[in-house]
Design a protein around this motif. Structure first.
Motif, PDB file in Angstrom:
ATOM      1  N   GLY A 103      40.249  27.028  37.395  1.00 48.27           N
ATOM      2  CA  GLY A 103      38.931  26.502  37.043  1.00 48.27           C
ATOM      3  C   GLY A 103      38.892  26.089  35.584  1.00 48.27           C
ATOM      4  O   GLY A 103      39.915  26.026  34.889  1.00 48.27           O
ATOM      5  N   LEU A 104      37.675  25.852  35.106  1.00 45.23           N
ATOM      6  CA  LEU A 104      37.456  25.363  33.741  1.00 45.23           C
ATOM      7  C   LEU A 104      38.168  26.211  32.697  1.00 45.23           C
ATOM      8  O   LEU A 104      38.885  25.703  31.824  1.00 45.23           O
ATOM      9  N   LEU A 105      37.983  27.539  32.787  1.00 45.13           N
ATOM     10  CA  LEU A 105      38.515  28.424  31.757  1.00 45.13           C
ATOM     11  C   LEU A 105      40.042  28.463  31.794  1.00 45.13           C
ATOM     12  O   LEU A 105      40.694  28.500  30.745  1.00 45.13           O
ATOM     13  N   ASP A 106      40.622  28.412  33.015  1.00 50.38           N
ATOM     14  CA  ASP A 106      42.085  28.373  33.125  1.00 50.38           C
ATOM     15  C   ASP A 106      42.620  27.124  32.423  1.00 50.38           C
ATOM     16  O   ASP A 106      43.607  27.182  31.677  1.00 50.38           O
ATOM     17  N   ILE A 107      41.935  26.004  32.674  1.00 54.29           N
ATOM     18  CA  ILE A 107      42.370  24.730  32.080  1.00 54.29           C
ATOM     19  C   ILE A 107      42.310  24.818  30.559  1.00 54.29           C
ATOM     20  O   ILE A 107      43.259  24.450  29.853  1.00 54.29           O
ATOM     21  N   VAL A 108      41.186  25.329  30.038  1.00 53.15           N
ATOM     22  CA  VAL A 108      41.008  25.369  28.577  1.00 53.15           C
ATOM     23  C   VAL A 108      41.983  26.341  27.917  1.00 53.15           C
ATOM     24  O   VAL A 108      42.626  26.023  26.918  1.00 53.15           O
ATOM     25  N   LEU A 109      42.124  27.526  28.502  1.00 54.25           N
ATOM     26  CA  LEU A 109      43.043  28.514  27.914  1.00 54.25           C
ATOM     27  C   LEU A 109      44.500  28.132  28.148  1.00 54.25           C
ATOM     28  O   LEU A 109      45.340  28.272  27.263  1.00 54.25           O
ATOM     29  N   GLY A 110      44.757  27.662  29.365  1.00 52.45           N
ATOM     30  CA  GLY A 110      46.133  27.362  29.745  1.00 52.45           C
ATOM     31  C   GLY A 110      46.728  26.223  28.942  1.00 52.45           C
ATOM     32  O   GLY A 110      47.866  26.308  28.476  1.00 52.45           O
ATOM     33  N   CYS A 111      45.928  25.167  28.769  1.00 52.16           N
ATOM     34  CA  CYS A 111      46.431  24.029  27.990  1.00 52.16           C
ATOM     35  C   CYS A 111      46.281  24.376  26.524  1.00 52.16           C
ATOM     36  O   CYS A 111      45.332  24.009  25.861  1.00 52.16           O
ATOM     37  N   GLY A 112      47.210  25.053  26.028  1.00 54.14           N
ATOM     38  CA  GLY A 112      47.144  25.559  24.661  1.00 54.14           C
ATOM     39  C   GLY A 112      47.991  26.803  24.580  1.00 54.14           C
ATOM     40  O   GLY A 112      48.621  27.076  23.566  1.00 54.14           O
ATOM     41  N   SER A 113      48.029  27.549  25.691  1.00 53.27           N
ATOM     42  CA  SER A 113      48.805  28.786  25.680  1.00 53.27           C
ATOM     43  C   SER A 113      50.294  28.535  25.547  1.00 53.27           C
ATOM     44  O   SER A 113      51.020  29.397  25.068  1.00 53.27           O
ATOM     45  N   TYR A 114      50.748  27.332  25.997  1.00 52.27           N
ATOM     46  CA  TYR A 114      52.174  27.047  25.847  1.00 52.27           C
ATOM     47  C   TYR A 114      52.567  26.987  24.379  1.00 52.27           C
ATOM     48  O   TYR A 114      53.727  27.168  24.021  1.00 52.27           O
ATOM     49  N   TRP A 115      51.592  26.740  23.513  1.00 53.54           N
ATOM     50  CA  TRP A 115      51.904  26.748  22.085  1.00 53.54           C
ATOM     51  C   TRP A 115      52.303  28.155  21.610  1.00 53.54           C
ATOM     52  O   TRP A 115      52.962  28.299  20.576  1.00 53.54           O
ATOM     53  N   LEU A 116      51.864  29.164  22.369  1.00 57.27           N
ATOM     54  CA  LEU A 116      52.287  30.528  22.035  1.00 57.27           C
ATOM     55  C   LEU A 116      53.798  30.640  22.165  1.00 57.27           C
ATOM     56  O   LEU A 116      54.462  31.235  21.315  1.00 57.27           O
TER      57      LEU A 116
ATOM     58  N   PRO B 229      55.137  40.943  27.997  1.00 54.69           N
ATOM     59  CA  PRO B 229      54.605  41.354  29.310  1.00 54.69           C
ATOM     60  C   PRO B 229      54.283  42.838  29.399  1.00 54.69           C
ATOM     61  O   PRO B 229      53.466  43.254  30.213  1.00 54.69           O
ATOM     62  N   GLY B 230      54.936  43.634  28.555  1.00 52.53           N
ATOM     63  CA  GLY B 230      54.642  45.066  28.554  1.00 52.53           C
ATOM     64  C   GLY B 230      53.265  45.358  27.985  1.00 52.53           C
ATOM     65  O   GLY B 230      52.507  46.176  28.502  1.00 52.53           O
ATOM     66  N   THR B 231      52.898  44.624  26.921  1.00 52.65           N
ATOM     67  CA  THR B 231      51.617  44.850  26.244  1.00 52.65           C
ATOM     68  C   THR B 231      50.476  44.085  26.913  1.00 52.65           C
ATOM     69  O   THR B 231      49.342  44.557  26.944  1.00 52.65           O
ATOM     70  N   PHE B 232      50.784  42.889  27.406  1.00 54.26           N
ATOM     71  CA  PHE B 232      49.743  42.037  28.008  1.00 54.26           C
ATOM     72  C   PHE B 232      50.137  41.622  29.421  1.00 54.26           C
ATOM     73  O   PHE B 232      50.331  40.434  29.699  1.00 54.26           O
ATOM     74  N   PRO B 233      50.239  42.609  30.322  1.00 60.94           N
ATOM     75  CA  PRO B 233      50.737  42.290  31.671  1.00 60.94           C
ATOM     76  C   PRO B 233      49.834  41.322  32.433  1.00 60.94           C
ATOM     77  O   PRO B 233      50.333  40.408  33.093  1.00 60.94           O
ATOM     78  N   ALA B 234      48.522  41.497  32.318  1.00 60.45           N
ATOM     79  CA  ALA B 234      47.603  40.635  33.072  1.00 60.45           C
ATOM     80  C   ALA B 234      47.647  39.209  32.528  1.00 60.45           C
ATOM     81  O   ALA B 234      47.716  38.241  33.290  1.00 60.45           O
ATOM     82  N   PHE B 235      47.606  39.063  31.217  1.00 57.04           N
ATOM     83  CA  PHE B 235      47.648  37.735  30.603  1.00 57.04           C
ATOM     84  C   PHE B 235      48.963  37.042  30.920  1.00 57.04           C
ATOM     85  O   PHE B 235      48.999  35.860  31.270  1.00 57.04           O
ATOM     86  N   HIS B 236      50.053  37.805  30.790  1.00 59.14           N
ATOM     87  CA  HIS B 236      51.375  37.259  31.063  1.00 59.14           C
ATOM     88  C   HIS B 236      51.470  36.769  32.509  1.00 59.14           C
ATOM     89  O   HIS B 236      51.957  35.669  32.769  1.00 59.14           O
ATOM     90  N   ALA B 237      50.967  37.583  33.435  1.00 61.44           N
ATOM     91  CA  ALA B 237      50.993  37.216  34.859  1.00 61.44           C
ATOM     92  C   ALA B 237      50.145  35.981  35.119  1.00 61.44           C
ATOM     93  O   ALA B 237      50.537  35.066  35.844  1.00 61.44           O
ATOM     94  N   TRP B 238      48.974  35.940  34.500  1.00 64.22           N
ATOM     95  CA  TRP B 238      48.087  34.775  34.662  1.00 64.22           C
ATOM     96  C   TRP B 238      48.779  33.509  34.158  1.00 64.22           C
ATOM     97  O   TRP B 238      48.773  32.468  34.811  1.00 64.22           O
TER      98      TRP B 238
ATOM     99  N   LYS C 211      51.964  32.851  33.782  1.00 64.72           N
ATOM    100  CA  LYS C 211      53.087  32.453  34.642  1.00 64.72           C
ATOM    101  C   LYS C 211      52.555  31.746  35.899  1.00 64.72           C
ATOM    102  O   LYS C 211      53.074  30.715  36.310  1.00 64.72           O
ATOM    103  N   ASP C 212      51.519  32.316  36.509  1.00 66.65           N
ATOM    104  CA  ASP C 212      50.905  31.712  37.694  1.00 66.65           C
ATOM    105  C   ASP C 212      50.381  30.311  37.375  1.00 66.65           C
ATOM    106  O   ASP C 212      50.542  29.378  38.154  1.00 66.65           O
ATOM    107  N   PHE C 213      49.713  30.202  36.244  1.00 68.82           N
ATOM    108  CA  PHE C 213      49.153  28.922  35.807  1.00 68.82           C
ATOM    109  C   PHE C 213      50.257  27.884  35.667  1.00 68.82           C
ATOM    110  O   PHE C 213      50.166  26.767  36.182  1.00 68.82           O
ATOM    111  N   GLU C 214      51.322  28.266  34.976  1.00 77.69           N
ATOM    112  CA  GLU C 214      52.407  27.322  34.691  1.00 77.69           C
ATOM    113  C   GLU C 214      53.162  26.914  35.953  1.00 77.69           C
ATOM    114  O   GLU C 214      53.821  25.877  35.962  1.00 77.69           O
TER     115      GLU C 214
END
Lengths: 243, 243
Positions: free
Chosen positions: A146-159, A173-182, A184-187
């Motif tokens: 959705g909207l938030l995935d698009i906004v956060l995702g298009c930019g997260s690759y800069w990380l 992934p150890g510290t941010f398992p949920a974010f990391h999983a999200w 990867k799914d997004f990409e």
């Protein structure tokens, strides 16, 4: 179904705001014409259609401009109702808009931010994914992007780019398992793979910028990094699926 | 009946936006004044953990933060009356663009500028007994008499107002005949004009007469009149901050 010529996107290949719009158009199955802009020397078209900010992205729909990526995303969603990007419920919509605002707010800081500030922001997002309003969801938008995935995702690759260039680990992934999983799914989504440039191109671009900034601060001159479309705008027609 | 609570601070233009929107919709709510000069209430900290700031709208126990997001939420939660955004997607995009412009540009020049560092609450430019917000450079220059820097800030501010006046044109309100989103976003800042004029030595009415006429039209609306404070009261408040 609109013919491709009614939709035109002025963008820049390495710009995450442009990627957001490209991704949204793909998710909606909308064909559009793409024009690469030189962000350092904006074209007359860009200056005409975005006189206030003179920046990409600009979406032209039947020659009428819409600017600011989050405004564009909502415009796309409200004009073409299939495959909604925004949630239906007003509270969920407010939540998505809030975290988009957060992403915009923090992204501008991240460019100069120390690693620990990036970590602070990731912690907040991690908490929302694990225990907050988005708990148990695959994406912020639910089962689909959705909207938030698009906004956060298009930019997260800069990380990832930042991690490579600065030789530091951010999205552990150890510290941010949920974010990391999200992430990867997004990409993994086909539309995302088609939108985001290859990581090595982004790396080359980022390294070039960093070199330029380092040598500027050292007082030596160097050439600007190669960016696509520095000489003339490239017109590319992108066909989405019909319907 | 829905339980609606607004956490707010009397002088905040951001809070005033929400008050105007609620009044336009005829929604009964509980107003709670936050003591921003002192400790923040547990309810505020719990409702807005990311930014810890007012305004926060709490509907049935669920908080919504960020004033423009709150206004859109109010519009969507009470869709049966007094629409605040136009129906047409393109007109909506224009409204969102200009409201966002107000947020990006006008509030930069106001002393009530948002903190850029939410988590650490750095208040290095403003006495901490007044706000925990960080006053951005242009706002500081506008409000502190320092010759050239203030002149430049003043010019920037007038330019921004002229752009807005250009967008207003000869319309009754920004959206046309109907009072709406952009009007709500901007009108609270008009009660600061007197203070700007007094500190920076210029006349807003001379610079942007149509905009001033628009602000007076807005004040004729009950929702606006009861939500805003007299410019002289605002001036007294500003004097406490800048002396």
């Amino acid at each position: 179904m609109d013919p491709p010529s009614s939709l035109k996107l002025l963008g820049s290949w390495a710009d995450s705001h442009t990627h957001r719009v490209q991704l949204a158009l793909k998710l909606k199955g909308l064909g559009f014409e793409y024009q690469e802009e030189d962000v350092i020397n904006p074209s007359p078209a860009l200056l005409l259609h975005n006189p206030v900010y003179k920046k990409v992205p600009v979406l032209l729909h039947n020659d009428r401009p819409v600017v600011e990526s989050v405004v564009i995303l909502q415009y796309i969603d409200e004009t073409w109702a299939d495959n909604p990007i925004m949630p239906a419920d007003p509270f969920d919509r407010a939540l998505a808009r809030f975290w988009c605002h957060f992403a915009e707010d923090k992204a501008s800081l991240c460019q100069k931010a120390a690693v620990d500030q990036v970590h602070d922001n990731l912690k907040l997002l991690e908490r929302e994914l694990r225990d907050g309003e988005f708990k148990g969801k695959r994406f912020f938008g639910g089962d689909k992007i959705g909207l938030l995935d698009i906004v956060l995702g298009c930019g997260s690759y800069w990380l990832a780019v930042f991690e490579e260039v600065m030789e530091v680990k951010l999205v552990d992934p150890g510290t941010f398992p949920a974010f990391h999983a999200w992430l990867k799914d997004f990409e993994e989504q086909n539309e995302v793979k088609e939108t985001i440039p290859a990581i090595d191109k982004l790396l080359e671009y980022a390294r070039g910028i960093r070199q330029m900034m380092l040598s500027l601060s050292n007082g030596t001159s160097t050439t600007a990094p190669a960016t696509a479309g520095t000489t003339s705008a490239i017109n590319v027609t992108v066909d989405g699926s019909s319907g | 009946m829905k339980a609606v609570v607004l956490l707010d601070f009397w002088a905040s233009p951001f809070g005033q936006r929400c008050r105007i929107a609620l009044a336009e919709k005829g929604v009964e709510y509980e107003y709670r004044e936050e003591n921003i000069h002192g400790d923040k209430s547990p309810l505020l900290l719990q409702s807005n953990p990311v930014y810890k700031k007012i305004p926060v709208l709490i509907l049935d126990g669920k908080p919504v933060c960020e004033s423009l997001i709150i206004v859109q939420y109010i519009d969507e939660a009470w869709p049966d009356r007094a629409p605040l955004l136009p129906a047409d997607p393109y007109a909506r995009a224009q409204a969102r663009f200009w409201a966002d412009f107000v947020d990006k540009k006008v509030r930069r020049c106001s002393p009530c500028v948002r903190s850029m560092s939410s988590i650490r609450n750095t208040a290095f430019l403003v006495p901490s007994n007044v706000f925990t917000h960080q006053v951005c450079e242009s706002a500081k220059k506008l409000w502190t008499p320092k010759g050239e820097a203030q002149d430049a800030a003043k010019e920037e501010f007038i330019e921004i107002l002229r752009l807005l006046e250009g967008e207003l044109g000869d319309k009754k309100y920004f959206g046309g005949d109907a009072f709406g989103f952009v009007d709500i976003a901007l009108v609270p800042f008009t009660t600061w004009f007197y203070s700007c004029e007094t500190y920076a030595g210029f006349s807003v009415e001379e610079a942007v007469p149509k905009l001033v006429a628009w602000s007076k039209r807005c004040l004729e609306r009950g929702s606006v009149a009861k939500s805003l404070y007299d410019p002289l009261e605002v001036y007294e408040f500003v004097k406490k901050i800048f002396g």
